[in-house]
Design a protein around this motif. Structure first.
Motif, PDB file in Angstrom:
ATOM      1  N   PHE A 147       5.761  34.552 -23.435  1.00 12.68           N
ATOM      2  CA  PHE A 147       6.761  33.581 -23.030  1.00 12.68           C
ATOM      3  C   PHE A 147       7.216  33.859 -21.607  1.00 12.68           C
ATOM      4  CE2 PHE A 147       7.963  34.248 -27.698  1.00 12.68           C
ATOM      5  CZ  PHE A 147       7.003  33.343 -28.123  1.00 12.68           C
ATOM      6  N   SER A 148       7.527  32.799 -20.883  1.00  5.76           N
ATOM      7  CA  SER A 148       8.123  32.934 -19.554  1.00  5.76           C
ATOM      8  C   SER A 148       9.627  32.735 -19.682  1.00  5.76           C
ATOM      9  CB  SER A 148       7.539  31.894 -18.596  1.00  5.76           C
ATOM     10  OG  SER A 148       6.145  32.091 -18.419  1.00  5.76           O
ATOM     11  N   VAL A 149      10.392  33.532 -18.944  1.00  4.91           N
ATOM     12  CA  VAL A 149      11.851  33.459 -18.999  1.00  4.91           C
ATOM     13  C   VAL A 149      12.372  33.138 -17.598  1.00  4.91           C
ATOM     14  CG1 VAL A 149      13.986  34.669 -19.576  1.00  4.91           C
ATOM     15  CG2 VAL A 149      11.896  35.132 -20.881  1.00  4.91           C
ATOM     16  N   ARG A 167      10.503  29.655 -21.895  1.00  5.91           N
ATOM     17  CA  ARG A 167       9.384  28.719 -21.922  1.00  5.91           C
ATOM     18  C   ARG A 167       8.312  29.277 -22.832  1.00  5.91           C
ATOM     19  NH1 ARG A 167       8.374  23.376 -21.017  1.00  5.91           N
ATOM     20  NH2 ARG A 167       6.169  23.052 -20.607  1.00  5.91           N
ATOM     21  N   PHE A 168       8.098  28.641 -23.983  1.00  4.92           N
ATOM     22  CA  PHE A 168       7.127  29.137 -24.954  1.00  4.92           C
ATOM     23  C   PHE A 168       5.700  28.876 -24.485  1.00  4.92           C
ATOM     24  CE2 PHE A 168      10.916  27.853 -27.528  1.00  4.92           C
ATOM     25  CZ  PHE A 168      11.374  29.134 -27.754  1.00  4.92           C
ATOM     26  N   GLY A 173       6.893  23.964 -25.719  1.00  4.43           N
ATOM     27  CA  GLY A 173       8.117  23.543 -25.059  1.00  4.43           C
ATOM     28  C   GLY A 173       8.999  24.715 -24.701  1.00  4.43           C
ATOM     29  N   GLU A 174      10.309  24.509 -24.710  1.00  8.67           N
ATOM     30  CA  GLU A 174      11.221  25.555 -24.245  1.00  8.67           C
ATOM     31  C   GLU A 174      12.568  25.474 -24.947  1.00  8.67           C
ATOM     32  OE1 GLU A 174      11.335  24.556 -20.082  1.00  8.67           O
ATOM     33  OE2 GLU A 174      13.185  23.380 -20.318  1.00  8.67           O
ATOM     34  N   PHE A 198      16.484  22.962 -27.950  1.00  7.27           N
ATOM     35  CA  PHE A 198      15.041  23.084 -27.841  1.00  7.27           C
ATOM     36  C   PHE A 198      14.474  21.770 -27.303  1.00  7.27           C
ATOM     37  CE2 PHE A 198      15.982  26.200 -31.139  1.00  7.27           C
ATOM     38  CZ  PHE A 198      15.178  27.272 -30.765  1.00  7.27           C
ATOM     39  N   SER A 199      13.547  21.866 -26.382  1.00  3.26           N
ATOM     40  CA  SER A 199      12.799  20.700 -25.917  1.00  3.26           C
ATOM     41  C   SER A 199      11.343  20.916 -26.303  1.00  3.26           C
ATOM     42  CB  SER A 199      12.936  20.530 -24.400  1.00  3.26           C
ATOM     43  OG  SER A 199      14.260  20.262 -24.033  1.00  3.26           O
ATOM     44  N   PHE A 200      10.957  20.359 -27.440  1.00  2.00           N
ATOM     45  CA  PHE A 200       9.584  20.508 -27.915  1.00  2.00           C
ATOM     46  C   PHE A 200       8.693  19.426 -27.296  1.00  2.00           C
ATOM     47  CE2 PHE A 200      11.984  22.355 -31.575  1.00  2.00           C
ATOM     48  CZ  PHE A 200      11.518  23.667 -31.421  1.00  2.00           C
TER      49      PHE A 200
END
Length: 408
Positions: A147-149, A167-168, A173-174, A198-200
């Motif tokens: 994951f990005s943070v 950011r998954f 999504g994130e 959550f924004s899938f």
């Protein structure tokens, strides 16, 4: 019910079920690492293919050029090889990072960073110290290199905000946790978290994270001091109200981007493309011959999936460490289990400007001081594509591309 923190910024949440995206097993990758710099003056570079000389490519390279001072490069070098944004850092790595951080904090960066436009924008979290009691979401998200943070800072709007983002992946999504923010002084930002969602990617709407922010009281509040902001606006060091240190970057240099591509579990084709772009974008092209640097090198990725025989994988360098010695000796060392190790010793002889003939023929399974000989032999040509004090890229057995990190 347990509580959790997002990026150690003083916000506690109730955990949801762990999100575990599936990544197909297409290559050997033991490193899980965040995004990646151009620094070490002793770096030796050989290009996989000549870089394009077109005006367009040169302009693109200039646009992507990231400027860092010598002291900033020292911090960046200290970050290379650290997994989980500090989660798996060794005591020596932590010491190196802390020393580099303190040097930068003692220098003059941007004065009154909260008043500067350079602090605005999206910052990627590269490293964070861990409090004594790590929360579940920290262990699940912040310390996982899949994951990005990010942290977004926007203070010059009608609704000033600081947001933490996990950011998954593009496919998933994130998660975004937002806080209303205000400036206390030239270094400190005050914030109060007030919403999260959550924004899938597969849904046309956001899914609220069910947290009663108003009921959290002071637990939703915090502050963040910026103790160093680079004059180019590419590097930031911050310390939070819970005693946590953060290293964040707006732009990353080529090694970090390459390691990020490897760590996110993309396919072989994508990683080979990232390697090719990395080699092509490297500026300090060596004009003379290059040498295999001494030391212990941990294999973090190869372009070939492992076979069913771990012994064959180990003998061909597809696993574990390579130990390079100045006397022309090369050793493969693989940890098996319960204290058992596989060792294979051989030699390398320079055969060209950037190539070596390698013979591995002395194998053994080790248990403490005792060993059981294993009759095996492996011969191959090793081509050194890139090498510096931290990272090495080679083409080895069966034309496989290897990426190694220096350890120890």
């Amino acid at each position: 019910m347990a509580t959790i923190e997002i990026a150690n910024l003083g916000f506690r949440l109730t955990p949801l079920p762990t999100i575990s995206p599936f990544y197909p097993r297409t290559h050997r990758s033991i490193l899980r690492f965040p995004d990646s710099f151009e620094s070490s003056r002793s770096r030796r570079i050989v290009l996989l293919r000549p870089p394009s000389c077109s005006v367009v490519d040169e302009q693109r390279q200039q646009e992507e050029e990231v400027s860092f001072t010598e002291q900033e490069n020292s911090l960046i070098d200290a970050l290379i090889g650290i997994q989980g944004r500090g989660r798996s850092a060794s005591p020596q790595q932590l010491q190196d990072v802390e020393r580099a951080v303190q040097i930068l904090e003692g220098l003059e960066g941007v004065p009154d960073p909260t008043s500067s436009s350079l602090i605005e924008g999206r910052w990627q979290l590269m490293f964070t110290t861990r409090p004594g009691t790590a929360s579940p979401i920290q262990r699940t998200f912040v310390g996982v290199d899949f994951f990005s943070v990010f942290q977004e800072v926007y203070l010059r709007t009608d609704d000033p905000r600081v947001s933490n983002i996990v950011r998954f992946s593009d496919a998933i999504g994130e998660l975004k946790v937002e806080a209303a923010a205000s400036i206390k002084d030239g270094k400190r930002i005050l914030f109060r978290f007030d919403r999260a969602a959550f924004s899938f990617s597969f849904l046309p709407f956001k899914v609220p994270y069910p947290v009663p922010f108003k009921l959290l009281g002071d637990e939703a509040k915090g502050w963040l001091d910026t103790t160093y902001l680079s004059r180019f606006g590419n590097l930031r060091i911050s310390r939070g109200n819970k005693g946590t240190t953060f290293v964040l970057q707006k732009k990353t240099e080529t090694r970090q981007r390459l390691l990020s591509a490897i760590s996110t579990g993309t396919g072989v084709t994508e990683n080979l493309q990232a390697i090719d772009e990395f080699l092509s974008s490297s500026k300090n092209v060596a004009k003379g011959e290059t040498e295999l640097l001494e030391g212990e090198w941990q294999m973090i990725w190869s372009s070939q999936m492992e076979t069913d025989s771990w012994l064959e994988n180990a003998a061909n360098g597809l696993m574990g460490k390579q130990i390079v010695k100045a006397n022309g000796q090369l050793k493969f060392l693989v940890e098996i289990l319960l204290g058992l190790r596989f060792s294979m010793i051989g030699s390398f002889v320079k055969s060209g400007t950037n190539t070596y003939d390698v013979t591995m023929n002395d194998g053994a399974i080790l248990a403490g001081q005792f060993g059981i000989p294993v009759e095996m032999e492996s011969k191959f040509n090793l081509e050194l594509l890139y090498s510096d004090d931290k990272i090495r890229i080679t083409r080895g057995y069966n034309k496989i591309i290897f990426v190694h990190l220096r350890v120890g």
